[in-house]
Design a protein around this motif. Sequence first.
Motif, short mmCIF file in Angstrom:
data_model
loop_
_atom_site.label_atom_id
_atom_site.label_comp_id
_atom_site.label_asym_id
_atom_site.label_seq_id
_atom_site.Cartn_x
_atom_site.Cartn_y
_atom_site.Cartn_z
N GLY A 60 -18.10 -67.01 89.84
CA GLY A 60 -18.97 -67.88 89.04
C GLY A 60 -18.19 -68.98 88.35
N SER A 61 -17.01 -68.65 87.84
CA SER A 61 -16.22 -69.67 87.16
C SER A 61 -15.67 -70.69 88.15
N LEU A 104 -10.86 -71.10 86.54
CA LEU A 104 -10.35 -69.75 86.81
C LEU A 104 -9.35 -69.33 85.73
N ILE A 105 -8.50 -70.24 85.31
CA ILE A 105 -7.56 -69.94 84.22
C ILE A 105 -8.32 -69.67 82.92
N HIS A 161 -18.64 -59.47 78.63
CA HIS A 161 -18.97 -60.73 77.97
C HIS A 161 -19.00 -61.87 79.01
N ALA A 162 -19.81 -61.70 80.03
CA ALA A 162 -19.86 -62.67 81.12
C ALA A 162 -20.28 -64.07 80.67
N PRO A 163 -21.31 -64.23 79.84
CA PRO A 163 -21.67 -65.59 79.41
C PRO A 163 -20.55 -66.28 78.61
N ALA A 164 -19.90 -65.52 77.75
CA ALA A 164 -18.80 -66.11 76.98
C ALA A 164 -17.62 -66.45 77.87
N THR A 165 -17.41 -65.65 78.91
CA THR A 165 -16.33 -65.93 79.85
C THR A 165 -16.60 -67.23 80.61
N LEU A 166 -17.84 -67.45 80.98
CA LEU A 166 -18.19 -68.70 81.67
C LEU A 166 -18.08 -69.90 80.75
#
Length: 87
Positions: free
Chosen positions: A7-8, A42-43, A56-61
């Motif tokens: 996703g990222s 990605l980084i 925490h997928a939304p925060a990761t994106l």
Amino acid sequence: MILEALGSILLGLALAWAAAHRYGHRLPTRTLVLSTGPAGALIGAFITHMALGSGHAPATLVGAAAVSVALLSLLLRPTRLHRSATA
């Protein structure tokens, strides 16, 4: 984690394409721009995932988008100032 990474990368590629489309005259080669966006995302996803942990997928994106935009902004060249002949 794999879905966050994919996703990222897709998010970074979309941001890079948008930057290349909008600011193409102020950016270096399109190949560099289209590779910097996903790499930065990605980084950013890796750093955010390590800081927050899993779940925490939304925060990761959001972290991926922030780092991608920051790296893409470093590629921008300043606009040329047009000076009049009387100045």
